[in-house]
Design a protein around this motif. Structure first.
Motif, PDB file in Angstrom:
ATOM      1  N   THR A 112       0.841  -1.198   0.000  1.00  0.00           N
ATOM      2  CA  THR A 112       0.000   0.000   0.000  1.00  0.00           C
ATOM      3  C   THR A 112       0.871   1.241   0.000  1.00  0.00           C
ATOM      4  N   GLN A 113       1.961   1.250   0.792  1.00  0.00           N
ATOM      5  CA  GLN A 113       2.873   2.385   0.815  1.00  0.00           C
ATOM      6  C   GLN A 113       3.512   2.596  -0.561  1.00  0.00           C
ATOM      7  N   LYS A 114       3.905   1.514  -1.215  1.00  0.00           N
ATOM      8  CA  LYS A 114       4.494   1.626  -2.558  1.00  0.00           C
ATOM      9  C   LYS A 114       3.496   2.252  -3.537  1.00  0.00           C
ATOM     10  N   ALA A 115       2.257   1.788  -3.481  1.00  0.00           N
ATOM     11  CA  ALA A 115       1.236   2.303  -4.403  1.00  0.00           C
ATOM     12  C   ALA A 115       0.970   3.783  -4.138  1.00  0.00           C
ATOM     13  N   LEU A 116       0.873   4.149  -2.876  1.00  0.00           N
ATOM     14  CA  LEU A 116       0.618   5.554  -2.532  1.00  0.00           C
ATOM     15  C   LEU A 116       1.795   6.437  -2.907  1.00  0.00           C
ATOM     16  N   LEU A 117       3.027   5.933  -2.765  1.00  0.00           N
ATOM     17  CA  LEU A 117       4.212   6.687  -3.148  1.00  0.00           C
ATOM     18  C   LEU A 117       4.231   6.908  -4.664  1.00  0.00           C
ATOM     19  N   LEU A 118       3.852   5.894  -5.423  1.00  0.00           N
ATOM     20  CA  LEU A 118       3.789   6.031  -6.874  1.00  0.00           C
ATOM     21  C   LEU A 118       2.757   7.096  -7.278  1.00  0.00           C
ATOM     22  N   VAL A 119       1.594   7.048  -6.633  1.00  0.00           N
ATOM     23  CA  VAL A 119       0.556   8.047  -6.922  1.00  0.00           C
ATOM     24  C   VAL A 119       1.059   9.437  -6.549  1.00  0.00           C
ATOM     25  N   SER A 120       1.732   9.569  -5.405  1.00  0.00           N
ATOM     26  CA  SER A 120       2.239  10.855  -4.942  1.00  0.00           C
ATOM     27  C   SER A 120       3.273  11.415  -5.914  1.00  0.00           C
ATOM     28  N   ASN A 121       4.197  10.574  -6.387  1.00  0.00           N
ATOM     29  CA  ASN A 121       5.228  11.029  -7.333  1.00  0.00           C
ATOM     30  C   ASN A 121       4.592  11.521  -8.637  1.00  0.00           C
ATOM     31  N   ASN A 122       3.657  10.758  -9.145  1.00  0.00           N
ATOM     32  CA  ASN A 122       2.998  11.168 -10.397  1.00  0.00           C
ATOM     33  C   ASN A 122       2.188  12.454 -10.214  1.00  0.00           C
ATOM     34  N   ASN A 126       2.871  14.849  -8.069  1.00  0.00           N
ATOM     35  CA  ASN A 126       3.843  15.943  -7.969  1.00  0.00           C
ATOM     36  C   ASN A 126       4.373  16.347  -9.341  1.00  0.00           C
ATOM     37  N   LYS A 127       4.629  15.358 -10.199  1.00  0.00           N
ATOM     38  CA  LYS A 127       5.073  15.683 -11.557  1.00  0.00           C
ATOM     39  C   LYS A 127       4.015  16.513 -12.282  1.00  0.00           C
ATOM     40  N   GLY A 128       2.775  16.118 -12.140  1.00  0.00           N
ATOM     41  CA  GLY A 128       1.687  16.853 -12.775  1.00  0.00           C
ATOM     42  C   GLY A 128       1.564  18.262 -12.235  1.00  0.00           C
ATOM     43  N   MET A 129       1.739  18.415 -10.925  1.00  0.00           N
ATOM     44  CA  MET A 129       1.651  19.743 -10.314  1.00  0.00           C
ATOM     45  C   MET A 129       2.791  20.634 -10.797  1.00  0.00           C
ATOM     46  N   ASN A 130       3.996  20.089 -10.945  1.00  0.00           N
ATOM     47  CA  ASN A 130       5.126  20.871 -11.463  1.00  0.00           C
ATOM     48  C   ASN A 130       4.851  21.338 -12.889  1.00  0.00           C
ATOM     49  N   GLN A 131       4.319  20.466 -13.685  1.00  0.00           N
ATOM     50  CA  GLN A 131       3.986  20.859 -15.062  1.00  0.00           C
ATOM     51  C   GLN A 131       2.913  21.939 -15.074  1.00  0.00           C
ATOM     52  N   MET A 132       1.963  21.851 -14.175  1.00  0.00           N
ATOM     53  CA  MET A 132       0.917  22.870 -14.089  1.00  0.00           C
ATOM     54  C   MET A 132       1.503  24.222 -13.684  1.00  0.00           C
ATOM     55  N   GLU A 133       2.473  24.219 -12.775  1.00  0.00           N
ATOM     56  CA  GLU A 133       3.108  25.477 -12.363  1.00  0.00           C
ATOM     57  C   GLU A 133       3.838  26.115 -13.534  1.00  0.00           C
TER      58      GLU A 133
END
Length: 173
Positions: A135-145, A147-154
Motif C-alpha cells: 500500500t505504501q508503494k502504491a501511494l508513493l507512486l501516486v504521490s510522485n505522479n 507531484n510531476k503533474g503539479m510541477n507541469q501545471m506550475e
C-alpha cells in the motif's frame, strides 16, 4: 445653352445614378429643344421615350386582385410545405423514440445480473505487514505522479501569465 461635353457628363452621371431631379430635367429639356448631335441620337430616344415618357401606363383591370390571389396561393403553398415538414419531423421523433425504447428493453432483457458470475472479494495478502508495504508503494507512486503533474501545471501557469502580460501590453498601448 449647355455644351455637348456637359451633356455627355450628365448622361454618364445619369447612368451611374448620380444626377438630381433638376439635372434630369435639364437633360430632358436638352433632348426636347436642341438639335441633338448624331452620336447622341440613341440617347435622345432613350431619354424621351423610356425614362421621361409622360404617358401613364395603363394597368389592366383586376391586376391587383390577380397579384393578391397569386401571393396568397404562394403563401398557402409555403404553409402547407412547412406543415408537411413539421409532421415529418414529428413522425421521425416518434419513430426514434420507439426505436430507443426497443433498444432499452432489449438491453435490460439481455443483461441479467442473476446470470452473471458473482465475484467474491478476498484478501490478496495473508500477512498484514506485506499488505502495508504494498500500500505504501502504491501511494508513493501516486504521490510522485501527482507531484510531476503539479510541477507541469506550475510551469504552464507561468507561461500563461507571460502570454497574458504580452497580450495586455499590446491591447492597452
Amino acid at each position: 445653352m449647355m455644351k455637348i461635353f456637359e451633356i455627355e457628363k450628365l448622361i454618364a452621371d445619369f447612368y451611374e445614378g448620380k444626377t438630381s431631379v433638376e439635372q434630369e430635367k435639364e437633360l430632358k429639356l436638352f433632348f426636347e429643344t436642341q438639335d441633338v448631335p448624331p452620336h447622341l441620337m440613341a440617347e435622345k430616344r432613350v431619354f424621351l421615350e423610356m425614362f421621361f415618357d409622360d404617358n401613364e401606363i395603363e394597368i389592366p383591370p383586376h391586376l391587383e386582385q390577380k397579384l393578391s390571389n397569386q401571393i396568397d396561393s404562394w403563401a398557402e403553398k409555403e404553409n402547407r410545405t412547412k406543415l408537411h415538414q413539421s409532421r415529418r419531423i414529428k413522425s421521425w421523433y416518434f419513430i426514434s423514440g420507439i426505436a430507443a425504447s426497443v433498444c432499452l428493453i432489449l438491453g435490460i432483457a439481455l443483461y441479467r445480473p442473476d446470470k452473471q458470475e458473482k465475484t467474491v472479494l478476498t484478501d490478496t495478502y495473508t500477512n498484514p505487514q506485506d499488505a502495508y508495504r504494498e500500500t505504501q508503494k502504491a501511494l508513493l507512486l501516486v504521490s510522485n505522479n501527482l507531484n510531476k503533474g503539479m510541477n507541469q501545471m506550475e510551469h504552464a501557469e507561468k507561461d500563461v501569465k507571460k502570454v497574458n502580460a504580452i497580450i495586455n501590453k499590446q491591447l492597452y498601448q
